[in-house]
Design an enzyme around this catalytic site. Structure first.
Site, mmCIF file in Angstrom:
data_model
loop_
_atom_site.group_PDB
_atom_site.id
_atom_site.type_symbol
_atom_site.label_atom_id
_atom_site.label_comp_id
_atom_site.label_asym_id
_atom_site.label_seq_id
_atom_site.Cartn_x
_atom_site.Cartn_y
_atom_site.Cartn_z
ATOM 1 C CG HIS A 312 6.263 0.236 -15.506
ATOM 2 N ND1 HIS A 312 5.622 1.460 -15.427
ATOM 3 C CD2 HIS A 312 7.304 0.399 -14.363
ATOM 4 C CE1 HIS A 312 6.090 2.265 -14.700
ATOM 5 N NE2 HIS A 312 7.228 1.727 -14.138
ATOM 6 C CG ASP A 369 12.709 -2.704 -9.605
ATOM 7 O OD1 ASP A 369 11.449 -2.368 -9.626
ATOM 8 O OD2 ASP A 369 13.624 -2.168 -8.891
HETATM 9 C C1 SDX Z 1 8.613 0.081 -9.894
HETATM 10 O O1 SDX Z 1 5.109 3.122 -11.052
HETATM 11 C C2 SDX Z 1 6.430 3.385 -11.570
HETATM 12 O O2 SDX Z 1 7.000 4.347 -11.888
HETATM 13 C C3 SDX Z 1 7.286 2.409 -10.358
HETATM 14 C C4 SDX Z 1 8.827 2.453 -10.731
HETATM 15 C C5 SDX Z 1 9.598 3.597 -10.258
HETATM 16 O O3 SDX Z 1 10.422 3.995 -10.874
HETATM 17 O O4 SDX Z 1 9.006 4.284 -9.556
HETATM 18 O O5 SDX Z 1 8.932 2.167 -12.045
HETATM 19 C C6 SDX Z 1 9.346 1.145 -10.148
HETATM 20 O O6 SDX Z 1 7.994 -0.288 -8.951
HETATM 21 C C7 SDX Z 1 8.824 -0.964 -11.074
HETATM 22 C C8 SDX Z 1 7.837 -2.121 -10.882
HETATM 23 C C9 SDX Z 1 8.510 -3.070 -9.848
HETATM 24 N N1 SDX Z 1 7.650 -4.383 -9.758
HETATM 25 C C10 SDX Z 1 7.690 -5.534 -9.991
HETATM 26 O O7 SDX Z 1 8.586 -5.837 -11.121
HETATM 27 C C11 SDX Z 1 6.889 -6.645 -9.679
HETATM 28 C C12 SDX Z 1 6.198 -7.391 -10.851
HETATM 29 N N2 SDX Z 1 5.268 -6.382 -11.907
HETATM 30 C C13 SDX Z 1 3.827 -6.660 -11.490
HETATM 31 O O8 SDX Z 1 3.548 -7.022 -10.196
HETATM 32 C C14 SDX Z 1 3.264 -5.536 -12.310
HETATM 33 O O9 SDX Z 1 3.649 -5.485 -13.541
HETATM 34 C C15 SDX Z 1 3.056 -4.320 -11.898
HETATM 35 C C16 SDX Z 1 2.786 -3.978 -10.348
HETATM 36 C C17 SDX Z 1 4.464 -3.525 -11.905
HETATM 37 C C18 SDX Z 1 2.207 -3.314 -12.522
HETATM 38 O O10 SDX Z 1 0.823 -3.991 -12.402
HETATM 39 P P1 SDX Z 1 -0.407 -3.258 -13.062
HETATM 40 O O11 SDX Z 1 0.042 -2.138 -13.758
HETATM 41 O O12 SDX Z 1 -1.267 -3.171 -12.121
HETATM 42 O O13 SDX Z 1 -0.951 -4.342 -13.874
HETATM 43 P P2 SDX Z 1 -1.608 -5.662 -13.808
HETATM 44 O O14 SDX Z 1 -1.342 -6.234 -12.456
HETATM 45 O O15 SDX Z 1 -3.362 -5.328 -13.835
HETATM 46 O O16 SDX Z 1 -1.422 -6.723 -14.837
HETATM 47 C C19 SDX Z 1 -2.036 -6.759 -15.967
HETATM 48 C C20 SDX Z 1 -1.953 -8.229 -16.609
HETATM 49 C C21 SDX Z 1 -2.569 -9.272 -15.588
HETATM 50 O O17 SDX Z 1 -3.002 -10.225 -16.206
HETATM 51 P P3 SDX Z 1 -4.512 -10.299 -16.505
HETATM 52 O O18 SDX Z 1 -5.486 -10.159 -15.249
HETATM 53 O O19 SDX Z 1 -4.833 -9.143 -17.833
HETATM 54 O O20 SDX Z 1 -4.666 -11.842 -17.227
HETATM 55 O O21 SDX Z 1 -0.460 -8.537 -16.707
HETATM 56 C C22 SDX Z 1 -0.418 -9.557 -15.550
HETATM 57 C C23 SDX Z 1 -1.271 -9.617 -14.656
HETATM 58 O O22 SDX Z 1 -1.721 -10.935 -13.988
HETATM 59 N N3 SDX Z 1 1.011 -9.247 -15.069
HETATM 60 C C24 SDX Z 1 2.112 -10.233 -14.656
HETATM 61 C C25 SDX Z 1 3.219 -9.505 -14.443
HETATM 62 N N4 SDX Z 1 2.628 -8.261 -14.421
HETATM 63 C C26 SDX Z 1 1.589 -7.929 -14.888
HETATM 64 N N5 SDX Z 1 2.041 -11.642 -14.701
HETATM 65 C C27 SDX Z 1 3.013 -12.277 -14.573
HETATM 66 N N6 SDX Z 1 4.317 -11.603 -14.266
HETATM 67 C C28 SDX Z 1 4.224 -10.308 -13.989
HETATM 68 N N7 SDX Z 1 5.322 -9.462 -13.499
#
Ligand code: SDX
Length: 428
Positions: A312, A369
């Site tokens: 998140h 989720d």
């Molecule tokens: C919602 O914003 C809100 O409030 C949203 C929400 C709401 O109520 O409105 O809470 C609802 O959208 C919840 C999130 C649902 N999405 C997912 O579950 C999809 C999977 N999660 C990711 O795609 C991710 O965690 C996000 C999109 C939710 C957040 O991404 P960020 O903050 O942009 O973080 P990032 O992509 O920069 O990740 C940081 C690191 C990266 O690794 P490095 O580059 O540092 O090596 O963490 C890794 C990412 O690759 N990473 C993950 C991961 N999420 C982040 N690696 C594997 N699996 C994951 N799920």
């Protein structure tokens, strides 16, 4: 208190070349600190750059507070745990839009309005006949909500008037009917109309699952868990879809078109579409039988797949909503004597990830989720309707933010950029 009351007499000093500027420090009611750069470009010619606004507060807001480090979520100062105990999505919707929990008279009036505006304009019913049977319900929802402006043209007057209740009730209630109609269309069954004698969530379940040949038995446990899920999804401050609503609304677009834009943003798999993606992922893992392989795949930088329902932008600990949903999921499945192997798969996956340094070091925990889809499955809701459920729940939050933005005479949203393209002398 007014916004200016949160501006302190402290400053951040910025040195650019031989110029020094003092930038006021603001401190929010929960101690969040910000640097006010409203005059930065005027005083220095510089802008700040922060792609995806990871470090940028886009507005002041009184609606929802999140502490991502402590895992705290409050609507209008009330913890979600308390609101789940109240157990009424309608009361939570009123709280978000009006800023206070309704007393019994206010709740009765709001519920009456929701019932009054639960019907879809009869001419809009025919829209459903024109969508292909395989159309994703989120595409239908955003289209139909946008079309509401054509059927309720006075929305511009209503939505800017004091009586926000009619616009809110029409959106929250009519869109619920729209969602159920979209589902009935997708399974080729006759549409079921809303009933005046049923509560908000009971009405939705009845419109979804009642049929002329098999009356739907509205179970109290199902109504209770749906209220809880809707309460937990009702708002979440400046997430992608809410920022979309505030941005589109800032151009003084009518409320329905503004909300339609929010629905479109929410449909993305990185945002509200994740609840459907989680179930698809858990099903794949359950069929494969090797969750460890999926965890390793999600860690592999050369592989685009992620652990859906994990991570998140704000929460760097367990999403408080996920904790409640995880607990309520077990209780609901037990109460319904419903066994879903995906719950075991989810728990196994969670255990593996929470003990893996890749996830620990990146503060990746289950989010809202991760478990919600398992409850929707137990309610009989199909996967392609999961994000629609999220949208129905988020309507009061979007309306509240739109109302706050319009009410504070916000200027049209128009960020700056740093141009790095070609120049007339082709320098790049
Ligand atoms: C919602 O914003 C809100 O409030 C949203 C929400 C709401 O109520 O409105 O809470 C609802 O959208 C919840 C999130 C649902 N999405 C997912 O579950 C999809 C999977 N999660 C990711 O795609 C991710 O965690 C996000 C999109 C939710 C957040 O991404 P960020 O903050 O942009 O973080 P990032 O992509 O920069 O990740 C940081 C690191 C990266 O690794 P490095 O580059 O540092 O090596 O963490 C890794 C990412 O690759 N990473 C993950 C991961 N999420 C982040 N690696 C594997 N699996 C994951 N799920």
């Amino acid at each position: 208190m007014d916004v200016k009351d949160f501006i302190t007499d402290k400053y951040a000093v910025l040195t650019i070349g031989d110029q020094q500027v003092k930038l006021p420090i603001v401190i929010g009611s929960e101690g969040e600190k910000g640097i006010d750069i409203s005059n930065l470009r005027r005083d220095t010619g510089c802008v700040t750059i922060d792609p995806s606004f990871v470090n940028t507060a886009a507005c002041y807001s009184r609606i929802t507070f999140i502490d991502g480090e402590q895992g705290i979520l409050r609507y209008r100062g009330i913890p979600i745990e308390e609101l789940v105990n109240v157990g009424s999505f309608v009361r939570t919707a009123y709280l978000l839009v009006h800023g206070v929990l309704p007393d019994d008279e206010q709740n009765r009036k709001f519920s009456k309005l929701l019932n009054r505006h639960s019907m879809l304009h009869e001419d809009m019913r025919h829209f459903f006949d024109r969508f292909p049977s395989g159309a994703h319900p989120m595409h239908i929802l955003s289209t139909m909500i946008n079309a509401m402006a054509a059927f309720y043209p006075n929305v511009d007057l209503l939505s800017l008037s004091e009586d926000i209740d009619i616009s809110s009730a029409r959106l929250i209630s009519t869109v619920r009917t729209m969602a159920a109609f979209a589902y009935k269309k997708s399974i080729g069954e006759p549409k079921v109309y809303p009933r005046q004698d049923l509560s908000f969530c009971a009405n939705f379940l009845n419109m979804m699952f009642d049929s002329p040949v098999a009356p739907y038995d509205i179970k109290p446990e199902a109504v209770k868990i749906l209220n809880i899920l809707f309460i937990l999804h009702a708002d979440h401050e400046q997430n992608c879809s809410t920022t979309t609503v505030r941005t589109v609304g800032s151009a003084q677009v009518n409320l329905y078109a503004t909300i339609s834009a929010g629905v479109s943003a929410l449909s993305g798999p990185l945002h509200g579409g994740a609840n459907q993606a989680v179930i698809e992922m858990l099903t794949e893992i359950a069929n494969d039988g090797n969750p460890k392989k999926f965890v390793e795949r999600a860690k592999d930088k050369n592989n685009p797949s992620r652990l859906m329902g994990f991570g998140h932008r704000v929460y760097k600990t367990y999403d408080p909503r996920a904790s409640i949903i995880r607990e309520e999921c077990r209780k609901f499945l037990d109460a319904m004597r419903y066994n879903d192997p995906l719950l075991d798969t989810a728990r196994e996956l969670e255990e593996l990830a929470l003990n893996d340094d890749y996830f620990i070091s990146r503060h990746l925990y289950p989010n809202v989720d991760f478990y919600s889809g398992i409850i929707y499955r137990a309610l009989g809701i199909p996967e392609n309707m999961f994000t629609v459920m999220f949208a129905l729940a988020r309507l009061p939050g979007w309306i509240a933010h739109w109302k706050e933005m319009i009410g504070s005479n916000t200027k049209i949203t128009r960020p700056r950029q740093i141009y790095i393209g070609k120049t007339p002398d082709n320098k790049q």
